[in-house]
Scaffold this motif. Structure first.
Motif, mmCIF file in Angstrom:
data_model
loop_
_atom_site.group_PDB
_atom_site.id
_atom_site.type_symbol
_atom_site.label_atom_id
_atom_site.label_comp_id
_atom_site.label_asym_id
_atom_site.label_seq_id
_atom_site.Cartn_x
_atom_site.Cartn_y
_atom_site.Cartn_z
ATOM 1 N N ARG A 163 0.700 -1.187 0.402
ATOM 2 C CA ARG A 163 0.041 -0.014 -0.104
ATOM 3 C C ARG A 163 1.221 1.192 -0.395
ATOM 4 N NH1 ARG A 163 -3.284 -0.520 4.967
ATOM 5 N NH2 ARG A 163 -4.523 -2.017 3.764
ATOM 6 N N MET A 164 0.656 2.078 -0.722
ATOM 7 C CA MET A 164 1.465 3.180 -1.077
ATOM 8 C C MET A 164 0.910 4.429 -0.135
ATOM 9 S SD MET A 164 3.713 2.057 -3.085
ATOM 10 C CE MET A 164 4.826 2.633 -4.105
ATOM 11 N N VAL A 165 0.796 5.356 0.405
ATOM 12 C CA VAL A 165 1.090 5.710 2.026
ATOM 13 C C VAL A 165 1.545 7.761 1.561
ATOM 14 C CG1 VAL A 165 -0.279 6.046 4.288
ATOM 15 C CG2 VAL A 165 0.374 3.893 3.114
ATOM 16 N N ALA B 5 -0.156 12.452 -10.500
ATOM 17 C CA ALA B 5 1.442 12.715 -10.503
ATOM 18 C C ALA B 5 2.195 10.234 -10.643
ATOM 19 C CB ALA B 5 2.481 12.917 -10.511
ATOM 20 N N ALA B 6 1.702 10.756 -9.010
ATOM 21 C CA ALA B 6 2.536 9.242 -7.818
ATOM 22 C C ALA B 6 1.375 8.329 -8.340
ATOM 23 C CB ALA B 6 2.323 9.778 -6.681
ATOM 24 N N GLU C 271 -2.090 -0.326 -7.313
ATOM 25 C CA GLU C 271 -2.850 0.194 -7.354
ATOM 26 C C GLU C 271 -3.358 0.627 -5.559
ATOM 27 O OE1 GLU C 271 -6.124 -1.185 -10.154
ATOM 28 O OE2 GLU C 271 -4.769 -2.291 -11.465
ATOM 29 N N ASP C 272 -2.722 0.243 -4.961
ATOM 30 C CA ASP C 272 -3.757 0.192 -3.421
ATOM 31 C C ASP C 272 -2.777 1.508 -2.864
ATOM 32 O OD1 ASP C 272 -4.336 0.319 -1.240
ATOM 33 O OD2 ASP C 272 -3.067 -1.669 -0.223
ATOM 34 N N MET C 273 -3.263 2.565 -3.249
ATOM 35 C CA MET C 273 -3.171 3.835 -3.050
ATOM 36 C C MET C 273 -4.072 4.356 -1.061
ATOM 37 S SD MET C 273 -3.497 8.007 -4.535
ATOM 38 C CE MET C 273 -1.732 7.856 -5.441
ATOM 39 N N ALA D 198 -8.182 4.716 -4.248
ATOM 40 C CA ALA D 198 -7.776 5.598 -3.254
ATOM 41 C C ALA D 198 -8.857 5.514 -1.524
ATOM 42 C CB ALA D 198 -7.751 6.803 -3.314
ATOM 43 N N GLN D 199 -8.297 5.608 -0.420
ATOM 44 C CA GLN D 199 -8.737 5.359 0.612
ATOM 45 C C GLN D 199 -8.328 6.773 1.172
ATOM 46 O OE1 GLN D 199 -11.247 3.160 1.139
ATOM 47 N NE2 GLN D 199 -11.431 2.796 -0.323
#
Length: 248
Positions: free
Chosen positions: A9-11, A23-24, A34-36, A64-65
């Motif tokens: 997960r990219m936080v 852009a991120a 795809e987990d933002m 995105a959450q």
């Protein structure tokens, strides 16, 4: 909160500009992520500027959450990485991006959920954010200018994730509508040139003729020729012979 199985997960912690979020997202999708997760984005969410910048990666933004704080964003994670370019005076493992993503792959494969923290554009992660991480990721940047753009940092980690999870050849050759020449085809080319050069008196003086022929054949053997290459070289020699004949 919706996890994307099989990937970290990219936080993005307190991102300031919608353009950088977009852009991120684009950088993430470039490498199959795809987990933002967004933590308290400054300009609220959703953000039209983010979608405009995402350039086809809108599905990452759609999924995105949004969390109120870092603790909530990583609550379901078992292992958390914090990206930072500055020493923070903490006792914590420091990993290269390559090592971090290799470890992330191994942990995810064993069923763990992994989160990667990225700080806001102006000053990066705060110590309170980093204190929630199990390890720090440090990029070997220029110490005189260590600041990375948010999307650049996401791109770098995404690239290392892709390297850790995808077999990639270090080098390959794209054969544009052809194939490598066989030994028989290379031999025919060598024989053609040797015959014509012999007729032209190239192998002179006589006592050096054999070594010159051997060196010429060795030259052809060293060259990575395709069938198209061999055909072109045959054609060049034929045309030169025709031209020489017309000059007489």
């Amino acid at each position: 909160m919706t996890d994307r199985p099989g990937q970290p997960r990219m936080v993005l912690v307190r991102p300031q500009m919608g353009e950088n979020i977009g852009a991120a997202a684009r950088a993430m999708l470039n490498f199959g992520l795809e987990d933002m997760q967004l933590v308290a984005p400054r300009d609220g969410w959703p953000n039209p500027a983010a979608r405009a910048m995402a350039s086809g990666a809108g599905r990452v933004l759609d999924r995105a959450q949004v969390a109120e704080d870092t603790a909530a964003a990583v609550a379901s994670c078992h292992w958390v990485l914090a990206t930072t370019a500055r020493p923070r005076g903490m006792t914590i493992p420091v990993l290269s991006p390559e090592a971090a993503m290799r470890e992330a792959r191994a942990r995810i494969a064993s069923g763990a959920r992994v989160g990667v923290l990225f700080g806001p554009e102006r000053a990066g992660l705060e110590n309170a954010d980093i204190a929630r991480a199990n390890a720090v990721v440090s990029v070997p940047v220029n110490p005189d200018y260590p600041s990375l753009n948010l999307a650049q940092c996401v791109l770098l980690m995404g690239y290392e994730w892709r390297r850790a999870t995808t077999e990639m050849a270090a080098e390959r050759v794209e054969l544009a509508g052809t194939a490598w020449a066989s030994q028989a085809e290379v031999e025919a080319l060598a024989r053609h040139y040797e015959t014509r050069l012999d007729e032209a008196g190239f192998f002179f003086p006589e006592e050096k003729a054999e070594s010159m022929k051997r060196n010429l054949r060795n030259l052809w053997s060293r060259m990575p020729l395709t069938r198209s290459d061999a055909q072109i070289l045959h054609g060049i020699l034929r045309q030169m012979v025709r031209w020489a004949g017309r000059q007489r």
